[in-house]
Design an enzyme around this catalytic site. Structure first.
Site, PDB file in Angstrom:
ATOM      1  N   SER A 189      -1.488   7.284   6.173  1.00 38.86           N
ATOM      2  CA  SER A 189      -1.384   7.187   5.355  1.00 38.86           C
ATOM      3  C   SER A 189      -0.276   8.277   4.175  1.00 38.86           C
ATOM      4  O   SER A 189       1.235   9.036   5.065  1.00 38.86           O
ATOM      5  CB  SER A 189      -2.132   7.645   3.938  1.00 38.86           C
ATOM      6  OG  SER A 189      -2.431   7.428   3.234  1.00 38.86           O
ATOM      7  N   ASP A 276      -4.426  -3.731   3.861  1.00 40.90           N
ATOM      8  CA  ASP A 276      -4.608  -2.742   3.174  1.00 40.90           C
ATOM      9  C   ASP A 276      -4.301  -2.644   1.526  1.00 40.90           C
ATOM     10  O   ASP A 276      -3.031  -3.111   1.325  1.00 40.90           O
ATOM     11  CB  ASP A 276      -3.515  -1.497   4.234  1.00 40.90           C
ATOM     12  CG  ASP A 276      -3.930   0.076   3.049  1.00 40.90           C
ATOM     13  OD1 ASP A 276      -3.972   0.093   2.283  1.00 40.90           O
ATOM     14  OD2 ASP A 276      -3.096   0.649   4.165  1.00 40.90           O
ATOM     15  N   HIS A 315      -7.535   0.636   4.542  1.00 40.35           N
ATOM     16  CA  HIS A 315      -6.449   1.305   4.286  1.00 40.35           C
ATOM     17  C   HIS A 315      -7.172   2.659   5.931  1.00 40.35           C
ATOM     18  O   HIS A 315      -5.912   2.892   6.290  1.00 40.35           O
ATOM     19  CB  HIS A 315      -6.791   2.333   3.084  1.00 40.35           C
ATOM     20  CG  HIS A 315      -5.791   3.234   3.253  1.00 40.35           C
ATOM     21  ND1 HIS A 315      -4.997   2.648   3.738  1.00 40.35           N
ATOM     22  CD2 HIS A 315      -5.361   4.322   2.760  1.00 40.35           C
ATOM     23  CE1 HIS A 315      -3.736   4.350   3.179  1.00 40.35           C
ATOM     24  NE2 HIS A 315      -4.718   5.170   2.478  1.00 40.35           N
TER      25      HIS A 315
END
EC number: 3.1.-.-
Length: 341
Positions: A189, A276, A315
């Site tokens: 991320s 995601d 995610h």
């Protein structure tokens, strides 16, 4: 008859007042963000969100990491970062009750090392992060992870430059102890932005890592902020870029993965779940397309692994994939081959 009518009118009056108030807040927020860019920087880093809260980061064993040592390193004056080092499965028994020196020496044993750079919010003790350390450790990797300045129990103020410098310091600390063992960098991320900043810098000074793994990456922070679920209610607000995206740039936050990959020369693996909700799948795919056609990767493997929506990895749950050990073995095996020959 009059009383219900009066009650209905009173309810409508209250509802109208609430709607006007909500509209006022909705319109005021963009101006507030524009006037105080620091607000937008805080929303990018979310370093003040410490979840789970009641973790003693000095005791990784409380999270089931019985073969992990907690260190503190000092990248700069007035900056201290908290580090966890988890040894590979083969060393679990020996690691019990050992001190920091033993763990540092263990980095020189014949096992590859993964430097893990986490995303925004939370700490190095976040649940999904801990689960990934366990998976990687069981596959035979040392895992070294840390909280950037301003996160967890690390001291300092967060900034993109500072986060990148912290990562560089920890990487150099690993390399000083790991001998000829491969060192891989894994970013997740927001951590993918730190990872490409770091690896670009390492390639420029001709000390590249043995491979770079990006999990749920974006192209750059502006495109990610535009796609983030938080921005949905403002996406069509007049002057969205000026109100919300320019303050991020003003704060010196770019995390330009799409630019950085043009200067990176090492094997690259991108992992992204189609479902995601935080970093849209299409941004990871776009980054892959930029990297795959970049001259800097001419002599290196660039691979994109999608995870189907039905798997529900979203995610941060790619660590659950039963395919992950095979994917890493096949990809990193080739990276090691390139490294040694």
């Amino acid at each position: 008859m009059k009383r219900p009518l009066g009650r209905r009118y009173g309810l409508w009056f209250r509802l109208r007042r609430l709607l006007i108030w909500l509209l006022g807040v909705y319109v005021a927020i963009p101006f507030l963000v524009k006037l105080c860019p620091a607000i937008q920087a805080k929303l990018v880093f979310l370093n003040f969100v410490r979840v789970p809260y009641f973790i003693d980061l000095k005791r990784p064993q409380d999270q089931g990491l019985n073969h992990t040592c907690n260190y503190y390193l000092q990248p700069e004056e007035d900056v201290t970062v908290g580090v966890w080092h988890t040894v590979p499965a083969a060393l679990w028994k020996n690691a019990r009750g050992k001190d920091q020196l033993w763990f540092e020496d263990a980095l020189g044993s014949s096992h590859p090392v993964i430097l893990y750079l986490h995303g925004n919010a939370g700490t190095r003790g976040g649940d999904h992060r801990v689960e990934l350390y366990k998976v990687l450790s069981s596959l035979g990797y040392h895992v070294v992870t840390f909280d950037y300045r301003g996160w967890g129990d690390s001291i300092g103020s967060p900034s993109e430059r500072g986060m990148t410098y912290d990562a560089l310091h920890v990487f150099d600390w690993i390399k000083a102890r790991s001998g000829d063992n491969p060192v891989y960098i894994w970013g997740h991320s927001l951590g993918t932005g730190v990872a490409t900043n770091l690896v670009r810098r390492l390639c420029e000074r001709e000390t590249p890592p043995d491979a770079l793994i990006l999990e749920s990456p974006f192209t750059n922070i502006r495109e990610e902020a535009r796609s983030h679920p938080f921005s949905v209610i403002y996406r069509y607000f007049p002057g969205f870029d000026w109100f919300f995206l320019d303050p991020i740039t003003t704060s010196g936050i770019k995390f330009a993965n799409d630019e950085n990959v043009k200067y990176i020369s090492c094997s690259l693996l991108i992992l992204h779940a189609e479902d995601d909700p935080v970093v849209p799948f299409h941004l990871g795919k776009k980054l892959y397309n930029i990297a795959a056609t970049s001259r800097s990767f001419r002599d290196y493997k660039v691979q994109f692994v999608p995870f189907h929506t039905d798997l529900g990895y979203r995610h941060k749950y790619i660590y659950r994939s039963p395919e992950l050990p095979r994917i890493l073995r096949e990809f990193l095996g080739k990276s090691e081959h390139e490294h040694h020959h």
